[in-house]
Design a protein around this motif. Structure first.
Motif, PDB file in Angstrom:
ATOM      1  N   GLY A 110       0.776  -1.237   0.000  1.00  0.00           N
ATOM      2  CA  GLY A 110       0.000   0.000   0.000  1.00  0.00           C
ATOM      3  C   GLY A 110       0.800   1.275   0.000  1.00  0.00           C
ATOM      4  N   THR A 111       2.120   1.155  -0.163  1.00  0.00           N
ATOM      5  CA  THR A 111       2.993   2.325  -0.157  1.00  0.00           C
ATOM      6  C   THR A 111       3.950   2.240  -1.332  1.00  0.00           C
ATOM      7  OG1 THR A 111       2.888   2.456   2.257  1.00  0.00           O
ATOM      8  CG2 THR A 111       4.730   3.586   1.198  1.00  0.00           C
ATOM      9  N   TRP A 112       4.349   3.387  -1.836  1.00  0.00           N
ATOM     10  CA  TRP A 112       5.351   3.423  -2.900  1.00  0.00           C
ATOM     11  C   TRP A 112       6.748   3.517  -2.292  1.00  0.00           C
ATOM     12  CZ3 TRP A 112       4.961   2.187  -7.828  1.00  0.00           C
ATOM     13  CH2 TRP A 112       3.696   2.180  -8.421  1.00  0.00           C
ATOM     14  N   ARG A 113       7.593   2.558  -2.671  1.00  0.00           N
ATOM     15  CA  ARG A 113       8.992   2.593  -2.277  1.00  0.00           C
ATOM     16  C   ARG A 113       9.782   3.237  -3.408  1.00  0.00           C
ATOM     17  NH1 ARG A 113      11.030  -3.035  -0.667  1.00  0.00           N
ATOM     18  NH2 ARG A 113       9.760  -2.542   1.178  1.00  0.00           N
ATOM     19  N   VAL A 114      10.397   4.361  -3.117  1.00  0.00           N
ATOM     20  CA  VAL A 114      11.125   5.140  -4.118  1.00  0.00           C
ATOM     21  C   VAL A 114      12.619   4.930  -3.900  1.00  0.00           C
ATOM     22  CG1 VAL A 114      11.491   7.440  -5.089  1.00  0.00           C
ATOM     23  CG2 VAL A 114       9.257   6.849  -4.083  1.00  0.00           C
ATOM     24  N   VAL A 120      16.514   5.247  -0.005  1.00  0.00           N
ATOM     25  CA  VAL A 120      15.133   4.857  -0.280  1.00  0.00           C
ATOM     26  C   VAL A 120      14.175   5.752   0.503  1.00  0.00           C
ATOM     27  CG1 VAL A 120      13.441   2.996  -0.145  1.00  0.00           C
ATOM     28  CG2 VAL A 120      15.820   2.465  -0.718  1.00  0.00           C
ATOM     29  N   LEU A 121      13.106   6.199  -0.182  1.00  0.00           N
ATOM     30  CA  LEU A 121      12.048   6.961   0.463  1.00  0.00           C
ATOM     31  C   LEU A 121      10.753   6.177   0.329  1.00  0.00           C
ATOM     32  CD1 LEU A 121      13.996   9.115  -1.206  1.00  0.00           C
ATOM     33  CD2 LEU A 121      12.314  10.758  -0.397  1.00  0.00           C
ATOM     34  N   GLU A 122       9.770   6.518   1.178  1.00  0.00           N
ATOM     35  CA  GLU A 122       8.433   5.961   1.031  1.00  0.00           C
ATOM     36  C   GLU A 122       7.451   7.104   0.807  1.00  0.00           C
ATOM     37  OE1 GLU A 122       7.445   3.411   4.264  1.00  0.00           O
ATOM     38  OE2 GLU A 122       8.682   1.763   3.498  1.00  0.00           O
ATOM     39  N   ALA A 123       6.440   6.827  -0.010  1.00  0.00           N
ATOM     40  CA  ALA A 123       5.460   7.856  -0.346  1.00  0.00           C
ATOM     41  C   ALA A 123       4.087   7.236  -0.513  1.00  0.00           C
ATOM     42  CB  ALA A 123       5.865   8.579  -1.633  1.00  0.00           C
ATOM     43  N   ASP A 124       3.060   8.021  -0.232  1.00  0.00           N
ATOM     44  CA  ASP A 124       1.689   7.600  -0.506  1.00  0.00           C
ATOM     45  C   ASP A 124       1.338   7.823  -1.978  1.00  0.00           C
ATOM     46  OD1 ASP A 124       0.926   7.038   2.304  1.00  0.00           O
ATOM     47  OD2 ASP A 124       1.278   9.182   2.529  1.00  0.00           O
ATOM     48  N   VAL A 125       1.879   8.892  -2.543  1.00  0.00           N
ATOM     49  CA  VAL A 125       1.609   9.274  -3.929  1.00  0.00           C
ATOM     50  C   VAL A 125       2.931   9.588  -4.610  1.00  0.00           C
ATOM     51  CG1 VAL A 125       0.484  10.952  -5.446  1.00  0.00           C
ATOM     52  CG2 VAL A 125      -0.654  10.219  -3.332  1.00  0.00           C
ATOM     53  N   VAL A 126       3.073   9.097  -5.842  1.00  0.00           N
ATOM     54  CA  VAL A 126       4.266   9.411  -6.636  1.00  0.00           C
ATOM     55  C   VAL A 126       3.821  10.057  -7.941  1.00  0.00           C
ATOM     56  CG1 VAL A 126       6.292   8.504  -7.840  1.00  0.00           C
ATOM     57  CG2 VAL A 126       5.627   7.543  -5.638  1.00  0.00           C
ATOM     58  N   ASN A 377      -2.183   5.488  -7.162  1.00  0.00           N
ATOM     59  CA  ASN A 377      -1.503   6.684  -6.645  1.00  0.00           C
ATOM     60  C   ASN A 377      -0.214   7.008  -7.392  1.00  0.00           C
ATOM     61  OD1 ASN A 377      -3.562   6.541  -4.810  1.00  0.00           O
ATOM     62  ND2 ASN A 377      -2.280   6.640  -2.979  1.00  0.00           N
ATOM     63  N   LEU A 378      -0.121   6.547  -8.624  1.00  0.00           N
ATOM     64  CA  LEU A 378       0.988   6.925  -9.508  1.00  0.00           C
ATOM     65  C   LEU A 378       0.389   7.759 -10.633  1.00  0.00           C
ATOM     66  CD1 LEU A 378       4.108   6.329 -10.213  1.00  0.00           C
ATOM     67  CD2 LEU A 378       3.156   4.781 -11.922  1.00  0.00           C
ATOM     68  N   PHE A 379       0.785   9.028 -10.730  1.00  0.00           N
ATOM     69  CA  PHE A 379       0.199   9.940 -11.695  1.00  0.00           C
ATOM     70  C   PHE A 379       1.306  10.603 -12.499  1.00  0.00           C
ATOM     71  CE2 PHE A 379      -2.506   9.985  -7.811  1.00  0.00           C
ATOM     72  CZ  PHE A 379      -3.545   9.213  -8.324  1.00  0.00           C
ATOM     73  N   VAL A 380       1.330  10.312 -13.787  1.00  0.00           N
ATOM     74  CA  VAL A 380       2.410  10.757 -14.664  1.00  0.00           C
ATOM     75  C   VAL A 380       2.091  12.129 -15.241  1.00  0.00           C
ATOM     76  CG1 VAL A 380       3.809  10.175 -16.684  1.00  0.00           C
ATOM     77  CG2 VAL A 380       2.859   8.346 -15.251  1.00  0.00           C
ATOM     78  N   ILE A 411      -7.377  12.035  -1.149  1.00  0.00           N
ATOM     79  CA  ILE A 411      -6.587  11.058  -0.397  1.00  0.00           C
ATOM     80  C   ILE A 411      -6.154  11.657   0.937  1.00  0.00           C
ATOM     81  CG2 ILE A 411      -4.420   9.755  -0.400  1.00  0.00           C
ATOM     82  CD1 ILE A 411      -4.676   9.601  -3.468  1.00  0.00           C
ATOM     83  N   ASP A 412      -5.735  12.904   0.905  1.00  0.00           N
ATOM     84  CA  ASP A 412      -5.253  13.583   2.103  1.00  0.00           C
ATOM     85  C   ASP A 412      -6.369  13.735   3.139  1.00  0.00           C
ATOM     86  OD1 ASP A 412      -3.123  14.774   3.499  1.00  0.00           O
ATOM     87  OD2 ASP A 412      -3.741  16.782   2.896  1.00  0.00           O
ATOM     88  N   ALA A 413      -7.596  13.886   2.658  1.00  0.00           N
ATOM     89  CA  ALA A 413      -8.738  14.043   3.553  1.00  0.00           C
ATOM     90  C   ALA A 413      -9.217  12.713   4.117  1.00  0.00           C
ATOM     91  CB  ALA A 413      -9.877  14.734   2.822  1.00  0.00           C
ATOM     92  N   GLY A 414      -8.642  11.593   3.639  1.00  0.00           N
ATOM     93  CA  GLY A 414      -9.021  10.282   4.134  1.00  0.00           C
ATOM     94  C   GLY A 414     -10.216   9.684   3.434  1.00  0.00           C
ATOM     95  N   ALA A 415     -10.743  10.360   2.386  1.00  0.00           N
ATOM     96  CA  ALA A 415     -11.886   9.830   1.662  1.00  0.00           C
ATOM     97  C   ALA A 415     -11.497   8.669   0.752  1.00  0.00           C
ATOM     98  CB  ALA A 415     -12.541  10.933   0.834  1.00  0.00           C
ATOM     99  N   ALA A 416     -10.212   8.544   0.477  1.00  0.00           N
ATOM    100  CA  ALA A 416      -9.689   7.431  -0.324  1.00  0.00           C
ATOM    101  C   ALA A 416      -8.249   7.226   0.100  1.00  0.00           C
ATOM    102  CB  ALA A 416      -9.774   7.748  -1.818  1.00  0.00           C
ATOM    103  N   HIS A 417      -7.711   6.081  -0.228  1.00  0.00           N
ATOM    104  CA  HIS A 417      -6.303   5.863   0.087  1.00  0.00           C
ATOM    105  C   HIS A 417      -5.486   5.567  -1.161  1.00  0.00           C
ATOM    106  CE1 HIS A 417      -2.620   4.877   2.052  1.00  0.00           C
ATOM    107  NE2 HIS A 417      -2.657   3.623   1.616  1.00  0.00           N
TER     108      HIS A 417
END
Length: 490
Positions: A110-114, A120-126, A377-380, A411-417
């Motif tokens: 459920g997380t992006w490993r960058v 290495v970083l972790e992100a919710d959205v990339v 949660n990957l948006f190009v 996503i930030d408001a918690g309405a979606a993940h």
């Protein structure tokens, strides 16, 4: 907890997304940049004569107008300075980690490993914003690495190489070559330009802005704003003509073709050279180029235009299909970029380890050019089918930034993940793109717009249409991929 966003790339696209996110209250934004500063292609491309072919009032962020442009068509140093100044003034520069190359993006639990070359970083959205014109392309010509003298791509210009009095070979006649060839032609003793396909080159209505212009722009902001609107209107007419649905397609193309023909005839004395400079494809099928000095540069006595195919590079020079070895001291590749290799150099793996390269094996495709099923949660940014044949790409980038920001706010408001496009919406959108592109002017020839049988780079309509389609997120086209993970964040 606040959503964590990682943006990859600090050019117009990446910085524009960061600006939109910050403006919407999303605070945890990190921009990773492989170079040593912001600027994207305008930091990388420092070749002599580098400039934009879109008028400056339109080739700038709508939220950061600039009344001090030095020319109607700004040069690379001025555009880079604009990006740097704006990023600093807007607080965006503080978000950027330079000298950080992203090598992999992996969706894990459920997380992006960058993965970067610095950790290495972790992100919710990339948000990958690496662009379509970021990785130079050198053709696989036999012996390409065997040349004895300096050899470099125009996007990796060797400023330490003195071209004065040298014999210079230039491979390619695209958008970069038509700028750097005239800029260096008077310094070299001999130049050989290898042309695979002649471009259409039309007059560039450029001019320097004077002190009087700048006073007018400062006192009356409506003047540059009006020029921006007028330029946008004109370029939208050209975009419509390229799609082939506009009623002015034929007369507009006929007018542009006549401007090209008159410039070629006026600027090139030799009828045989003129013949070799006539394209063998329909106007607009490949990128239309703007220059006032390309044809005069080729018409110099010490310049030779070669149209025989390049078959090999040897230590002493370039050999062509007729068996001739064209000797040279310096070799410059003006062969463009790997435009269809989106996210090239980054290993991207989505849900269950799904490789993006596998999804895009027969050509890149993304809903609205931004999202792919299986990659939540990957948006190009500046992704598949978002390039333009005319107008300013910044209009497209700002539209994408707004759409991405709306998704991230939810996503930030918690309405979606984790959200990604539904497969049926993705497939329907791609079918529409390919149908429309197949009926347009780009379908008539081979160009860098294509990846095999598909046109993967270009948007088939007007910028206004794309803005309408991205002005609000259609949540019925997206789906929640998995529930919020319960494991603590590291």
């Amino acid at each position: 907890m606040a959503v964590r966003v990682v943006v990859v790339g600090a050019g117009f696209g990446g910085l524009g997304v960061a600006h939109a996110l910050r403006g919407a209250g999303v605070q945890d934004v990190t921009v990773l940049e492989r170079g040593d500063d912001v600027g994207g292609v305008w930091r990388e491309n420092t070749y002599p004569g580098a400039a934009c072919d879109v008028p400056s009032p339109l080739y700038s962020w709508s939220w950061a107008t600039n009344p001090t442009w030095g020319r109607r068509y700004s040069t690379q140093p001025e555009i880079l300075d604009y990006i740097r100044r704006t990023a600093a003034a807007d607080g965006l520069r503080d978000l950027v980690r330079t000298g950080t190359s992203v090598t992999a993006l992996e969706h894990v639990d459920g997380t992006w490993r960058v993965t970067t070359d610095r950790g290495v970083l972790e992100a919710d959205v990339v948000v990958p914003a690496t662009g379509q014109l970021s990785n130079p392309s050198i053709p696989g010509i036999p012996g390409a690495d065997s040349f004895a003298g300096p050899a470099f791509h125009s996007a990796q210009w060797r400023h330490d190489v003195d071209l004065t009095g040298k014999r210079v070979a230039v491979v390619g006649t695209g958008a970069s070559a038509i700028q750097f060839v005239p800029a260096i032609v008077d310094r070299v003793s001999q130049m050989t330009v290898f042309q695979r396909s002649a471009p259409y080159v039309v007059p560039k209505p450029d001019r320097a802005y004077t002190a009087a212009h700048h006073r007018l722009f400062e006192r009356h902001p409506g003047v540059p704003a009006g020029e921006r609107r007028l330029t946008y209107w004109i370029t939208e007419r050209f975009n419509g003509a390229l799609e082939g649905t506009s009623p002015i397609t034929r007369p507009l193309m006929a007018t542009i073709r006549e401007a090209w023909r008159l410039q070629l005839r006026r600027q090139v004395r030799d009828p045989e050279l003129r013949r070799r400079l006539v394209p063998d494809y329909e106007l607009g099928c490949k990128r239309l180029l703007f220059s006032n000095d390309w044809y005069p540069a080729l018409d110099r006595d010490h310049v030779d235009l070669v149209t025989d195919a390049v078959t090999a590079v040897e230590p002493e020079g370039v050999r062509t299909a007729d068996g001739t070895l064209h000797e040279a001291d310096v070799l410059i590749w003006g062969t463009g970029f790997a435009a269809t290799e989106f996210l090239g150099g980054i290993d991207v793996r989505g849900v269950d380890g799904l490789p993006l390269d596998e999804v895009w094996a027969d050509g890149a495709r993304a809903h609205l050019g931004m999202t792919v099923p299986g990659f939540p949660n990957l948006f190009v940014v500046y992704g598949p089918n978002t390039n333009l044949g005319g107008s300013s790409i910044i209009g497209m980038l700002e539209a994408q930034a707004g759409w991405i920001t709306e998704v991230v706010r939810r996503i930030d408001a918690g309405a979606a993940h984790q959200v990604a496009v539904r497969r049926e919406a993705w497939e329907s959108y791609d079918a529409e793109m390919q149908r429309r592109l197949g009926n347009g002017i780009w379908a008539g020839c081979d160009s860098w717009y294509r990846d095999g049988g598909r046109i993967t780079t270009n948007w088939p309509g007007l910028v206004a249409e794309y803005r309408r389609r991205t002005a609000r997120v259609d949540w019925s086209e997206l789906e929640e991929v998995s529930p919020r993970p319960t494991s603590p964040r590291r």
